[in-house]
Enzyme design. Sequence first.
Site, PDB file in Angstrom:
ATOM      1  N   LYS A  22       0.839  -1.206   0.000  1.00  0.00           N
ATOM      2  CA  LYS A  22       0.000   0.000   0.000  1.00  0.00           C
ATOM      3  C   LYS A  22       0.870   1.251   0.000  1.00  0.00           C
ATOM      4  O   LYS A  22       0.613   2.203  -0.746  1.00  0.00           O
ATOM      5  CB  LYS A  22      -0.908  -0.009   1.219  1.00  0.00           C
ATOM      6  CG  LYS A  22      -1.556   1.335   1.570  1.00  0.00           C
ATOM      7  CD  LYS A  22      -2.276   1.250   2.895  1.00  0.00           C
ATOM      8  CE  LYS A  22      -2.868   2.585   3.317  1.00  0.00           C
ATOM      9  NZ  LYS A  22      -1.847   3.553   3.755  1.00  0.00           N
ATOM     10  N   ASN A  23       1.904   1.280   0.838  1.00  0.00           N
ATOM     11  CA  ASN A  23       2.717   2.484   0.975  1.00  0.00           C
ATOM     12  C   ASN A  23       3.668   2.709  -0.193  1.00  0.00           C
ATOM     13  O   ASN A  23       4.326   3.748  -0.261  1.00  0.00           O
ATOM     14  CB  ASN A  23       3.494   2.438   2.294  1.00  0.00           C
ATOM     15  CG  ASN A  23       2.580   2.542   3.503  1.00  0.00           C
ATOM     16  OD1 ASN A  23       1.490   3.098   3.419  1.00  0.00           O
ATOM     17  ND2 ASN A  23       3.006   1.983   4.620  1.00  0.00           N
ATOM     18  N   ARG A  92      -4.860  10.067   3.925  1.00  0.00           N
ATOM     19  CA  ARG A  92      -3.719  10.919   4.230  1.00  0.00           C
ATOM     20  C   ARG A  92      -2.771  11.034   3.039  1.00  0.00           C
ATOM     21  O   ARG A  92      -2.237  12.105   2.758  1.00  0.00           O
ATOM     22  CB  ARG A  92      -2.984  10.319   5.435  1.00  0.00           C
ATOM     23  CG  ARG A  92      -1.646  10.957   5.776  1.00  0.00           C
ATOM     24  CD  ARG A  92      -1.827  12.290   6.433  1.00  0.00           C
ATOM     25  NE  ARG A  92      -0.552  12.953   6.679  1.00  0.00           N
ATOM     26  CZ  ARG A  92      -0.445  14.169   7.181  1.00  0.00           C
ATOM     27  NH1 ARG A  92      -1.516  14.843   7.494  1.00  0.00           N
ATOM     28  NH2 ARG A  92       0.720  14.712   7.384  1.00  0.00           N
ATOM     29  N   CYS A 116      -6.418   8.139   8.787  1.00  0.00           N
ATOM     30  CA  CYS A 116      -6.601   7.698  10.160  1.00  0.00           C
ATOM     31  C   CYS A 116      -6.275   8.819  11.134  1.00  0.00           C
ATOM     32  O   CYS A 116      -5.381   9.625  10.898  1.00  0.00           O
ATOM     33  CB  CYS A 116      -5.700   6.497  10.463  1.00  0.00           C
ATOM     34  SG  CYS A 116      -6.250   4.954   9.718  1.00  0.00           S
ATOM     35  N   ARG A 121      -0.371  15.334  12.239  1.00  0.00           N
ATOM     36  CA  ARG A 121       0.601  14.945  11.212  1.00  0.00           C
ATOM     37  C   ARG A 121       0.681  16.091  10.203  1.00  0.00           C
ATOM     38  O   ARG A 121       0.214  15.980   9.079  1.00  0.00           O
ATOM     39  CB  ARG A 121       0.172  13.635  10.543  1.00  0.00           C
ATOM     40  CG  ARG A 121       0.276  12.446  11.467  1.00  0.00           C
ATOM     41  CD  ARG A 121       0.128  11.145  10.706  1.00  0.00           C
ATOM     42  NE  ARG A 121      -1.267  10.864  10.389  1.00  0.00           N
ATOM     43  CZ  ARG A 121      -1.653   9.855   9.619  1.00  0.00           C
ATOM     44  NH1 ARG A 121      -0.763   9.059   9.074  1.00  0.00           N
ATOM     45  NH2 ARG A 121      -2.923   9.646   9.381  1.00  0.00           N
ATOM     46  N   PRO A 122       1.282  17.215  10.626  1.00  0.00           N
ATOM     47  CA  PRO A 122       1.314  18.380   9.743  1.00  0.00           C
ATOM     48  C   PRO A 122       2.124  18.102   8.478  1.00  0.00           C
ATOM     49  O   PRO A 122       3.022  17.255   8.464  1.00  0.00           O
ATOM     50  CB  PRO A 122       1.992  19.450  10.612  1.00  0.00           C
ATOM     51  CG  PRO A 122       2.782  18.677  11.614  1.00  0.00           C
ATOM     52  CD  PRO A 122       1.990  17.435  11.883  1.00  0.00           C
ATOM     53  N   ILE A 123       1.779  18.827   7.420  1.00  0.00           N
ATOM     54  CA  ILE A 123       2.506  18.657   6.158  1.00  0.00           C
ATOM     55  C   ILE A 123       3.483  19.814   5.947  1.00  0.00           C
ATOM     56  O   ILE A 123       3.865  20.097   4.818  1.00  0.00           O
ATOM     57  CB  ILE A 123       1.525  18.532   4.975  1.00  0.00           C
ATOM     58  CG1 ILE A 123       0.656  19.797   4.849  1.00  0.00           C
ATOM     59  CG2 ILE A 123       0.656  17.292   5.113  1.00  0.00           C
ATOM     60  CD1 ILE A 123      -0.186  19.811   3.594  1.00  0.00           C
ATOM     61  N   ASP A 124       3.906  20.449   7.051  1.00  0.00           N
ATOM     62  CA  ASP A 124       4.836  21.575   6.950  1.00  0.00           C
ATOM     63  C   ASP A 124       6.109  21.198   6.196  1.00  0.00           C
ATOM     64  O   ASP A 124       6.635  21.989   5.410  1.00  0.00           O
ATOM     65  CB  ASP A 124       5.216  22.081   8.352  1.00  0.00           C
ATOM     66  CG  ASP A 124       4.007  22.582   9.122  1.00  0.00           C
ATOM     67  OD1 ASP A 124       2.891  22.450   8.600  1.00  0.00           O
ATOM     68  OD2 ASP A 124       4.193  23.094  10.246  1.00  0.00           O
ATOM     69  N   LEU A 125       6.632  19.982   6.470  1.00  0.00           N
ATOM     70  CA  LEU A 125       7.866  19.557   5.807  1.00  0.00           C
ATOM     71  C   LEU A 125       7.672  19.458   4.296  1.00  0.00           C
ATOM     72  O   LEU A 125       8.573  19.812   3.522  1.00  0.00           O
ATOM     73  CB  LEU A 125       8.337  18.218   6.362  1.00  0.00           C
ATOM     74  CG  LEU A 125       9.096  18.233   7.690  1.00  0.00           C
ATOM     75  CD1 LEU A 125       9.400  16.812   8.126  1.00  0.00           C
ATOM     76  CD2 LEU A 125      10.384  19.034   7.571  1.00  0.00           C
ATOM     77  N   ASP A 306       3.891   1.151  12.062  1.00  0.00           N
ATOM     78  CA  ASP A 306       2.725   0.447  11.525  1.00  0.00           C
ATOM     79  C   ASP A 306       2.574  -0.963  12.098  1.00  0.00           C
ATOM     80  O   ASP A 306       1.502  -1.565  11.998  1.00  0.00           O
ATOM     81  CB  ASP A 306       2.810   0.361  10.001  1.00  0.00           C
ATOM     82  CG  ASP A 306       2.343   1.640   9.325  1.00  0.00           C
ATOM     83  OD1 ASP A 306       1.841   2.531  10.037  1.00  0.00           O
ATOM     84  OD2 ASP A 306       2.483   1.745   8.095  1.00  0.00           O
ATOM     85  N   ILE A 328       6.691   7.874  16.933  1.00  0.00           N
ATOM     86  CA  ILE A 328       6.334   8.472  15.641  1.00  0.00           C
ATOM     87  C   ILE A 328       5.036   9.275  15.742  1.00  0.00           C
ATOM     88  O   ILE A 328       5.002  10.452  15.374  1.00  0.00           O
ATOM     89  CB  ILE A 328       6.202   7.388  14.555  1.00  0.00           C
ATOM     90  CG1 ILE A 328       7.467   6.517  14.510  1.00  0.00           C
ATOM     91  CG2 ILE A 328       5.940   8.032  13.201  1.00  0.00           C
ATOM     92  CD1 ILE A 328       8.740   7.274  14.166  1.00  0.00           C
ATOM     93  N   ARG A 398      -8.651  -0.256   4.150  1.00  0.00           N
ATOM     94  CA  ARG A 398      -7.745   0.762   3.604  1.00  0.00           C
ATOM     95  C   ARG A 398      -6.377   0.155   3.271  1.00  0.00           C
ATOM     96  O   ARG A 398      -5.682   0.649   2.389  1.00  0.00           O
ATOM     97  CB  ARG A 398      -7.555   1.915   4.600  1.00  0.00           C
ATOM     98  CG  ARG A 398      -8.761   2.808   4.771  1.00  0.00           C
ATOM     99  CD  ARG A 398      -8.404   4.026   5.612  1.00  0.00           C
ATOM    100  NE  ARG A 398      -7.199   4.649   5.113  1.00  0.00           N
ATOM    101  CZ  ARG A 398      -6.106   4.857   5.837  1.00  0.00           C
ATOM    102  NH1 ARG A 398      -6.057   4.494   7.102  1.00  0.00           N
ATOM    103  NH2 ARG A 398      -5.053   5.421   5.291  1.00  0.00           N
TER     104      ARG A 398
END
Length: 418
Positions: A22-23, A92, A116, A121-125, A306, A328, A398
């Site tokens: 999946k990933n 996500r 989930c 889990r910010p997307i700032d990076l 995970d 994490i 998912r």
Amino acid sequence: MSYYEIQGGRPLSGSLAIHGAKNSVLPILAACLLAPGQSVIHNCPDLSDVSATLDILRLLGCRADRDGSTVTVDATALCRCNIPEHLMREMRSSVIFLGALLSRMGETELSYPGGCELGPRPIDLHLSALRLLGAEIWEEQGALCCRRGRNLRGRELCLSIPSVGATENAMLAACGCPGLTTVVGAAQEPEIVDLQNFLRAMGAKIDGAGTPTLAIEGGAPLHPAEYWVMGDRVAAATYLCGAAAAGGEVSITGVAPETLTAVLSCLEEAGCTLRTGPDQIVLASSAPLQGIPPVRTAPYPGFPTDAQAILMAALAGGEGATLFVENIFDSRYRHVDELRRMGADIQVAGRAAMVSGVGRLHGAAVRSTDLRGGAALVVAALGAEGATQVSELRHIRRGYQDLDRNFRALGADIREVP
């Protein structure tokens, strides 16, 4: 609403081929946007997250067809660069389209992604990496707007943490930036290597995946490609933990054992016998699992977050104590309350969870709290005494294709009740 009904206590046996990761497949499908023409992706799992990704590709103007485990994506007619909120909120990983659309179309508009609920889990990076490449990004009426700036070019990007998503977005965006982009502090997960291999098949000049430093020479002409996605190491860990909890001997094929070293070491310490070969792992479990040294989640090659809930579920029905430390995500112990319904003795304090094995769990009515938490409940149920009902299967779907059918093929008493 359907649920799994599982009668625990039956040892597992047999062999199982693991579906595609999946990933890996989600960023690879997004990467199909980088070149017009038809890309063919083999070993593509039939998951709800994959279906949502294909819906996004179709909305953008692509043709996306599935034939068994093979998906064909034709990005010739790509005509849109905006993704509506209802599709972004489904998962996500939808944020991965940011780098791909910026590279191909020069602009994009999307909302913040869903998925989930595992804490912030910010997307700032992601955004800071794209800004360093020269992209202009702003927020307008709740939407993220991104466009290619005048000085979009390759340069050195330093990630403060090895974020998988930020690394992937930087890779995709850098393919469309003239010059050399160097990603320092990159994530080293096997799925990053898989994405690099697909980009290379498309003609991209990229090197370093699997190490902390990536180098991408942008501007190379890209073309569609045919590719076989790697096996899903987290799905493999799930079936192995299920066999460890229930007892028996199973063979897992289609996944590289070296991608699961941290998990396999824990299972061996808990008392399982393991044999590995090229793309194969054989696990035998005949006695109650034992407590093991502290398990601390960490970026690859450390213990994967995970697999934390899944291993915890197996050990909860064993003997002895194990300390888990989640480094994490902030909210990755949501499955604990459900395991307690099955008799588990787990004490949580901040990022730490102490699991004291109770010898054997008992069946109960429980609900999936998230993707891996749901899989953990199935693992616990396989080793428990009596019947367990696991609801909220949408989370499990998912990331797992035919979880019940696969466990049933290994001898488990599990069925889906509508």
